[in-house]
Write an enzyme that holds these catalytic residues in place. Sequence first.
Site, PDB file in Angstrom:
ATOM      1  N   SER A 189     -17.524  -4.701 -40.957  1.00 29.12           N
ATOM      2  CA  SER A 189     -18.257  -4.203 -42.130  1.00 29.12           C
ATOM      3  C   SER A 189     -19.737  -4.553 -42.115  1.00 29.12           C
ATOM      4  O   SER A 189     -20.306  -5.001 -43.104  1.00 29.12           O
ATOM      5  CB  SER A 189     -17.604  -4.739 -43.413  1.00 29.12           C
ATOM      6  OG  SER A 189     -18.080  -4.067 -44.532  1.00 29.12           O
ATOM      7  N   GLU A 197      -4.876  -1.514 -44.449  1.00 27.65           N
ATOM      8  CA  GLU A 197      -5.877  -0.595 -43.877  1.00 27.65           C
ATOM      9  C   GLU A 197      -5.677   0.826 -44.378  1.00 27.65           C
ATOM     10  O   GLU A 197      -4.554   1.329 -44.429  1.00 27.65           O
ATOM     11  CB  GLU A 197      -5.784  -0.643 -42.350  1.00 27.65           C
ATOM     12  CG  GLU A 197      -7.089  -0.874 -41.674  1.00 27.65           C
ATOM     13  CD  GLU A 197      -7.734  -2.208 -42.068  1.00 27.65           C
ATOM     14  OE1 GLU A 197      -8.759  -2.177 -42.800  1.00 27.65           O
ATOM     15  OE2 GLU A 197      -7.229  -3.246 -41.658  1.00 27.65           O
ATOM     16  N   HIS A 198      -6.773   1.471 -44.743  1.00 33.12           N
ATOM     17  CA  HIS A 198      -6.804   2.853 -45.240  1.00 33.12           C
ATOM     18  C   HIS A 198      -6.006   3.004 -46.533  1.00 33.12           C
ATOM     19  O   HIS A 198      -5.540   4.095 -46.858  1.00 33.12           O
ATOM     20  CB  HIS A 198      -6.295   3.829 -44.179  1.00 33.12           C
ATOM     21  CG  HIS A 198      -7.269   4.038 -43.057  1.00 33.12           C
ATOM     22  ND1 HIS A 198      -8.098   5.136 -42.985  1.00 33.12           N
ATOM     23  CD2 HIS A 198      -7.554   3.278 -41.976  1.00 33.12           C
ATOM     24  CE1 HIS A 198      -8.851   5.037 -41.889  1.00 33.12           C
ATOM     25  NE2 HIS A 198      -8.525   3.914 -41.268  1.00 33.12           N
ATOM     26  N   SER A 250     -36.162  -3.721 -39.109  1.00 34.28           N
ATOM     27  CA  SER A 250     -34.917  -4.376 -38.710  1.00 34.28           C
ATOM     28  C   SER A 250     -35.176  -5.300 -37.536  1.00 34.28           C
ATOM     29  O   SER A 250     -35.770  -4.887 -36.536  1.00 34.28           O
ATOM     30  CB  SER A 250     -33.857  -3.337 -38.321  1.00 34.28           C
ATOM     31  OG  SER A 250     -32.773  -3.947 -37.662  1.00 34.28           O
ATOM     32  N   ASP A 258     -14.799  -2.503 -48.248  1.00 33.63           N
ATOM     33  CA  ASP A 258     -15.830  -3.319 -47.616  1.00 33.63           C
ATOM     34  C   ASP A 258     -16.799  -3.897 -48.643  1.00 33.63           C
ATOM     35  O   ASP A 258     -17.153  -5.077 -48.614  1.00 33.63           O
ATOM     36  CB  ASP A 258     -16.595  -2.507 -46.576  1.00 33.63           C
ATOM     37  CG  ASP A 258     -15.707  -2.019 -45.448  1.00 33.63           C
ATOM     38  OD1 ASP A 258     -14.554  -2.472 -45.366  1.00 33.63           O
ATOM     39  OD2 ASP A 258     -16.167  -1.171 -44.668  1.00 33.63           O
ATOM     40  N   GLY A 278     -20.243  -2.039 -35.246  1.00 28.49           N
ATOM     41  CA  GLY A 278     -19.151  -1.355 -34.574  1.00 28.49           C
ATOM     42  C   GLY A 278     -17.946  -2.212 -34.275  1.00 28.49           C
ATOM     43  O   GLY A 278     -17.011  -1.767 -33.611  1.00 28.49           O
ATOM     44  N   GLY A 327     -15.906  -3.473 -36.575  1.00 26.01           N
ATOM     45  CA  GLY A 327     -14.914  -3.396 -37.633  1.00 26.01           C
ATOM     46  C   GLY A 327     -15.012  -4.530 -38.628  1.00 26.01           C
ATOM     47  O   GLY A 327     -14.052  -4.815 -39.348  1.00 26.01           O
TER      48      GLY A 327
END
Length: 363
Positions: free
Chosen positions: A112, A16-17, A55, A159, A108, A110
């Site tokens: 992607s 991560e990151h 959408s 992602d 939201g 996580g």
Amino acid sequence: MTVRAYAPGRVNLIGEHTDYNDGFALPIALQIGAVAEFSTVAAGSAESPVIAVHSAQRGDEVRVPLDTEPGGVRGWASYVAGCVWVLREHGIALPSGEIRLSSQVPVGAGLSSSAALECAVLLALIAGAGAPSPDRTTLARLAQRAENEYVGAPTGLLDQMSSLHGAADTALLLDFRSLSVDPVPLRLGDEVLLAIDSCTPHSHAAGEYRERRDACERAAAHLGAVSLREVDDDAWQRLTDDRIRRRARHVLTENRRVVEAAAALREGDHRRFGVLMNESQASMRDDFEITVPAIDLIASVAVELGAHGARMTGGGFGGTVIALASADAAERIASRLPARVAGAGHPEPVLTVVRPGRGAHLL
């Protein structure tokens, strides 16, 4: 002319990151994703050069001018507008038309959802324009640029690479310095990957994410490097600012964990892989400080109930925990964990068994 494209969400197993630090990550593409259906309008028949965006989840229509510029469209449709803008910047002329979106990836969580949407939209727009498609890595860079420069979210490339390069029953060892993609067979056997949605949404565009990225850049600069990938694993010890030091320690130790985790998967050593997941979770919690209480509790309870390992996946500050467990432990986690977490005052999490799926493609 109507074309349809699909792109999956992703789970990052570990790493991560690290992407914007030219490091390593080990994601999988999911078996759920976003679909973009693009219907073009015959030349000269459109009232104005726009793409009307619909959408299934939102219900409203947003009209995106073909000459849109960053800042021109905001909100959920900015991800589509960013794709329109970046393709024009890349030299692909788009026709007017209508694009309809639907997605199974929860926003939201996580997983992607934004990259899945971007990659599906890019594939559909390019096909609808009748243009040759760039290679998968170039497409990932275009999607990232749309999100960075149009939407304003300072995300790395993880992602988009995951969504575009994904393959069934395969993890991807990604090297963000060389942009190489090394497939790692994911032989789960009787083991289970559980995605545990904390139902605590996160936001990549939030200032906290940007602060972490800035801290990494400052750490690299203090160490005389362009990125943290260029320094040795223990270089964080030379940093004197405690906060910057801990941010760098997470990235450097996380890179090492990713490489070891890929080796563990190749050897079928799921227990070792789980240990590395737990170490990653502790590093994100203590050094990078991107977890939240609900995430920490979910990860610890999952391990307490028998998971080999559990860690947050995604940019942080909410989202989803990924756990690797035997089938028996997975059943125990599914039956006991939600009540434990809800009883501590957090939203009741939602558990889903996940497996690696195919990457983005035209339908």
